[in-house]
Design a protein around this motif. Structure first.
Motif, mmCIF file in Angstrom:
data_model
loop_
_atom_site.group_PDB
_atom_site.id
_atom_site.type_symbol
_atom_site.label_atom_id
_atom_site.label_comp_id
_atom_site.label_asym_id
_atom_site.label_seq_id
_atom_site.Cartn_x
_atom_site.Cartn_y
_atom_site.Cartn_z
ATOM 1 N N GLY A 1 0.818 -1.201 0.000
ATOM 2 C CA GLY A 1 0.000 0.000 0.000
ATOM 3 C C GLY A 1 0.855 1.256 0.000
ATOM 4 O O GLY A 1 2.068 1.210 0.254
ATOM 5 N N ALA B 1 -3.686 3.555 0.265
ATOM 6 C CA ALA B 1 -4.234 2.975 -0.962
ATOM 7 C C ALA B 1 -3.533 1.671 -1.309
ATOM 8 O O ALA B 1 -2.315 1.556 -1.170
ATOM 9 N N HIS B 2 -4.320 0.713 -1.771
ATOM 10 C CA HIS B 2 -3.785 -0.565 -2.252
ATOM 11 C C HIS B 2 -4.055 -0.733 -3.743
ATOM 12 O O HIS B 2 -3.723 -1.771 -4.318
ATOM 13 N N SER B 3 -4.658 0.297 -4.365
ATOM 14 C CA SER B 3 -4.964 0.263 -5.789
ATOM 15 C C SER B 3 -5.298 1.673 -6.254
ATOM 16 O O SER B 3 -5.556 2.572 -5.441
ATOM 17 N N ASP C 1 -8.581 2.918 -4.915
ATOM 18 C CA ASP C 1 -8.531 3.524 -3.580
ATOM 19 C C ASP C 1 -8.153 5.002 -3.681
ATOM 20 O O ASP C 1 -8.765 5.855 -3.037
ATOM 21 N N GLU D 1 -11.045 7.002 -4.974
ATOM 22 C CA GLU D 1 -12.073 7.173 -3.937
ATOM 23 C C GLU D 1 -11.663 8.226 -2.916
ATOM 24 O O GLU D 1 -12.475 9.082 -2.532
ATOM 25 N N PHE D 2 -10.418 8.223 -2.476
ATOM 26 C CA PHE D 2 -9.950 9.249 -1.535
ATOM 27 C C PHE D 2 -10.121 10.639 -2.134
ATOM 28 O O PHE D 2 -10.569 11.568 -1.466
ATOM 29 N N TYR E 1 1.548 -0.852 -6.050
ATOM 30 C CA TYR E 1 1.192 -0.762 -4.632
ATOM 31 C C TYR E 1 1.759 -1.882 -3.771
ATOM 32 O O TYR E 1 1.540 -1.907 -2.566
#
Length: 70
Positions: A16, A29-31, A34, A37-38, A67
């Motif tokens: 991440g 984040a892991h992708s 993510d 979305e943030f 990631y």
């Protein structure tokens, strides 16, 4: 704009990457999903098209969009 307001920090040893906007941590984040979305939570509705724009996003350490654990 003198520097990108969004920073995706280097991958962590556990996997991440931290994501920050103007110095405020948004999350881990892991992708790309993510990160998007943030950024949407901060009000950037078109966040998905900003990920490869260096005026908006700076990828630090490691490859962009990667990631996995460092």
């Amino acid at each position: 704009m003198t520097s990108a307001p969004i920073v995706v920090h280097p991958p962590l040893g556990s996997g991440g990457r931290r994501v920050s906007a103007r110095g405020q941590i948004l999350g881990l984040a892991h992708s790309d999903a993510d990160v998007v979305e943030f950024l949407r939570r901060t009000g950037l509705e078109d966040a998905d098209i900003l990920l490869d724009d260096p005026a908006w996003v700076k990828w630090k350490g490691g490859r962009a969009h990667f990631y996995e654990a460092a």
